[in-house]
Design a protein around this motif. Structure first.
Motif, PDB file in Angstrom:
ATOM      1  N   SER A 192       0.845  -1.188   0.000  1.00 20.71           N
ATOM      2  CA  SER A 192       0.000   0.000   0.000  1.00 20.71           C
ATOM      3  C   SER A 192       0.881   1.240   0.000  1.00 20.71           C
ATOM      4  O   SER A 192       2.088   1.181   0.245  1.00 20.71           O
ATOM      5  N   ILE A 193       0.266   2.394  -0.284  1.00 18.67           N
ATOM      6  CA  ILE A 193       1.004   3.662  -0.289  1.00 18.67           C
ATOM      7  C   ILE A 193       1.623   3.916   1.074  1.00 18.67           C
ATOM      8  O   ILE A 193       2.757   4.378   1.181  1.00 18.67           O
ATOM      9  N   GLN A 194       0.900   3.565   2.129  1.00 16.93           N
ATOM     10  CA  GLN A 194       1.409   3.784   3.477  1.00 16.93           C
ATOM     11  C   GLN A 194       2.655   2.946   3.745  1.00 16.93           C
ATOM     12  O   GLN A 194       3.606   3.406   4.374  1.00 16.93           O
ATOM     13  N   ASN A 195       2.686   1.705   3.217  1.00 17.43           N
ATOM     14  CA  ASN A 195       3.806   0.821   3.477  1.00 17.43           C
ATOM     15  C   ASN A 195       5.064   1.212   2.709  1.00 17.43           C
ATOM     16  O   ASN A 195       6.170   0.869   3.121  1.00 17.43           O
ATOM     17  N   ILE A 196       4.910   1.899   1.589  1.00 20.49           N
ATOM     18  CA  ILE A 196       6.096   2.275   0.805  1.00 20.49           C
ATOM     19  C   ILE A 196       6.521   3.729   1.041  1.00 20.49           C
ATOM     20  O   ILE A 196       7.532   4.170   0.529  1.00 20.49           O
ATOM     21  N   ARG A 197       5.746   4.459   1.845  1.00 19.59           N
ATOM     22  CA  ARG A 197       6.048   5.874   2.049  1.00 19.59           C
ATOM     23  C   ARG A 197       7.420   6.057   2.700  1.00 19.59           C
ATOM     24  O   ARG A 197       8.203   6.925   2.301  1.00 19.59           O
ATOM     25  N   HIS A 198       7.748   5.242   3.696  1.00 24.40           N
ATOM     26  CA  HIS A 198       9.041   5.371   4.368  1.00 24.40           C
ATOM     27  C   HIS A 198      10.188   5.107   3.401  1.00 24.40           C
ATOM     28  O   HIS A 198      11.217   5.798   3.446  1.00 24.40           O
ATOM     29  N   ARG A 199      10.004   4.139   2.528  1.00 23.24           N
ATOM     30  CA  ARG A 199      11.048   3.839   1.555  1.00 23.24           C
ATOM     31  C   ARG A 199      11.227   4.986   0.572  1.00 23.24           C
ATOM     32  O   ARG A 199      12.356   5.378   0.264  1.00 23.24           O
ATOM     33  N   GLN A 200      10.123   5.541   0.101  1.00 22.34           N
ATOM     34  CA  GLN A 200      10.198   6.651  -0.842  1.00 22.34           C
ATOM     35  C   GLN A 200      10.821   7.883  -0.205  1.00 22.34           C
ATOM     36  O   GLN A 200      11.624   8.586  -0.828  1.00 22.34           O
ATOM     37  N   ASP A 201      10.466   8.161   1.051  1.00 22.90           N
ATOM     38  CA  ASP A 201      11.058   9.296   1.752  1.00 22.90           C
ATOM     39  C   ASP A 201      12.570   9.112   1.901  1.00 22.90           C
ATOM     40  O   ASP A 201      13.361  10.056   1.724  1.00 22.90           O
ATOM     41  N   LEU A 202      12.997   7.898   2.220  1.00 24.55           N
ATOM     42  CA  LEU A 202      14.425   7.623   2.369  1.00 24.55           C
ATOM     43  C   LEU A 202      15.153   7.830   1.023  1.00 24.55           C
ATOM     44  O   LEU A 202      16.218   8.460   0.986  1.00 24.55           O
ATOM     45  N   ILE A 203      14.574   7.339  -0.048  1.00 22.37           N
ATOM     46  CA  ILE A 203      15.208   7.466  -1.366  1.00 22.37           C
ATOM     47  C   ILE A 203      15.325   8.932  -1.784  1.00 22.37           C
ATOM     48  O   ILE A 203      16.382   9.383  -2.235  1.00 22.37           O
ATOM     49  N   LEU A 204      14.252   9.684  -1.587  1.00 26.53           N
ATOM     50  CA  LEU A 204      14.245  11.082  -2.027  1.00 26.53           C
ATOM     51  C   LEU A 204      15.122  11.976  -1.173  1.00 26.53           C
ATOM     52  O   LEU A 204      15.768  12.905  -1.671  1.00 26.53           O
ATOM     53  N   ASN A 205      15.178  11.698   0.124  1.00 24.38           N
ATOM     54  CA  ASN A 205      15.876  12.606   1.041  1.00 24.38           C
ATOM     55  C   ASN A 205      17.303  12.183   1.381  1.00 24.38           C
ATOM     56  O   ASN A 205      18.075  12.992   1.916  1.00 24.38           O
ATOM     57  N   TYR A 206      17.643  10.962   1.070  1.00 26.25           N
ATOM     58  CA  TYR A 206      18.989  10.490   1.457  1.00 26.25           C
ATOM     59  C   TYR A 206      19.832  10.052   0.250  1.00 26.25           C
ATOM     60  O   TYR A 206      21.001  10.404   0.163  1.00 26.25           O
ATOM     61  N   PHE A 207      19.245   9.258  -0.638  1.00 23.49           N
ATOM     62  CA  PHE A 207      20.031   8.725  -1.763  1.00 23.49           C
ATOM     63  C   PHE A 207      20.008   9.659  -2.971  1.00 23.49           C
ATOM     64  O   PHE A 207      20.858   9.555  -3.828  1.00 23.49           O
TER      65      PHE A 207
END
Length: 353
Positions: free
Chosen positions: A338-353
């Motif tokens: 779900s969108i909620q389950n992938i939000r943390h991953r997307q935030d990490l990719i956008l803000n860190y990598f």
């Protein structure tokens, strides 16, 4: 500093009620070993030879012996009065040789059925040390980061198949995995020092990795926030969750590619852990021909011993037997994220990598 620990998910209650070994006691033993002269291997072998033969050094064997002594049967009809230390060494030889139970029986000067019972009893006794040596912690977060700069990693999770003989015609097919052989699908979590932090060893080979995780105590603990703001890293067989990050199946941007590369390099620690564990104790790499209860006991016991070896910095020793080529089974997730389950991953990719 240790931040949290977890209870065993290995059904140790079941291990405490291990049934008798598969061998029958219906006929009396014809071979008598009462005159067998047992060798004091602690004195007769030099340190290197002792470690090669028993997979652990003398100091660590003595330590384990002292811990399991209260649980070892010393004198009874079941073990022919074999001295406790010889019982432990017999089990360690079985872990080193895998399927050659006749060899370890001859080595200790006992009957085959006695050797079977001793391996079962010693494995169950060592498995009782699970909570002392296998637990979740956050001490290696910095070491995980140093691998490929992936932040806040608590552990890496994956499954490995332990080969077994078909249990029986009734349930045998449940244990046939996707490669076509019979196995137990063992889930494990490791830290950056290649120590095991959680082991689940009770699912048949046909079970999907995600199914094992979703029905585990570990998942419930993660849902309750035991990891804090840290993550487990798993492959695409697992569902992506706020506490469990998986790789992107189709990375398209440079950030997503960097995320995947760092993820794969960091997650590789669990594959290395499986390799070290199986090379030190080949019994979990070869085909076990034991009852399911006893196979589970051996898996948990060798996992405990693996951590003891890592704690004591015991050098890796080459296997004494020929090892099969490892060919892990590749599976993909059966879960829709779900969108909620992938939000943390997307935030990490956008803000860190």
């Amino acid at each position: 500093m240790e931040m949290f620990s977890s209870d065993s998910d290995s059904d140790l209650e079941v291990l405490a009620q291990l049934s008798d070994w598969d061998s029958s006691d219906s006929e009396p033993e014809k071979t008598v070993f009462s005159t067998f002269r047992r060798i004091n291997f602690m004195e007769s072998l030099i340190d290197a030879e002792f470690t090669f033969r028993f997979r652990m050094n003398k100091a660590s064997v003595e330590s384990v012996f002292n811990e399991i002594m209260p649980f070892i049967k010393v004198k009874s009809r079941r073990n022919n009065g074999i001295p406790p230390l010889h019982q432990l060494l017999l089990a360690l030889r079985f872990y080193a040789l895998g399927t050659m139970l006749n060899s370890v029986a001859d080595f200790a000067g006992v009957s085959l059925s006695s050797a079977c019972r001793i391996v079962a009893d010693i494995s169950a006794a060592i498995a009782r040390l699970y909570n002392k040596y296998i637990f979740l912690h956050s001490r290696t977060t910095d070491k995980f980061y140093n691998i490929s700069q992936f932040p806040r990693v608590c552990g890496a999770i994956d499954c490995t198949h332990v080969r077994i003989q078909s249990p029986c015609s009734t349930i045998g097919e449940e244990y046939r995995n996707r490669k076509g052989y019979f196995s137990i699908n063992v889930q494990a979590v490791c830290d950056a020092d290649l120590k095991l932090m959680n082991v689940v060893a009770r699912w048949p080979g046909s079970a999907h990795d995600a199914t094992i995780f979703n029905n585990s105590v570990l998942r419930a603990q993660c849902e309750d926030g035991i990891l804090g703001n840290r993550w487990l890293l798993g492959d695409s067989a697992y569902p992506n969750r706020p506490y469990l990050l998986t790789p992107l199946l189709n990375p398209s941007t440079s950030q997503e590619i960097r995320y995947n590369e760092a993820h794969i390099k960091t997650r590789n620690t669990i594959e290395r852990t499986f390799g070290v564990w199986k090379r030190r104790f080949p019994v979990v790499s070869l085909t076990m021909r034991l009852s399911l209860y006893n196979i589970q006991a051996v898996i948990i016991a060798t996992a405990v011993l693996h951590n003891i070896c890592r704690n004591c910095n015991i050098e890796e020793v080459p296997p004494e037997v020929e090892m099969p080529e490892e060919s892990e089974i590749t599976v993909t997730s059966e879960n829709s994220d779900s969108i909620q389950n992938i939000r943390h991953r997307q935030d990490l990719i956008l803000n860190y990598f």
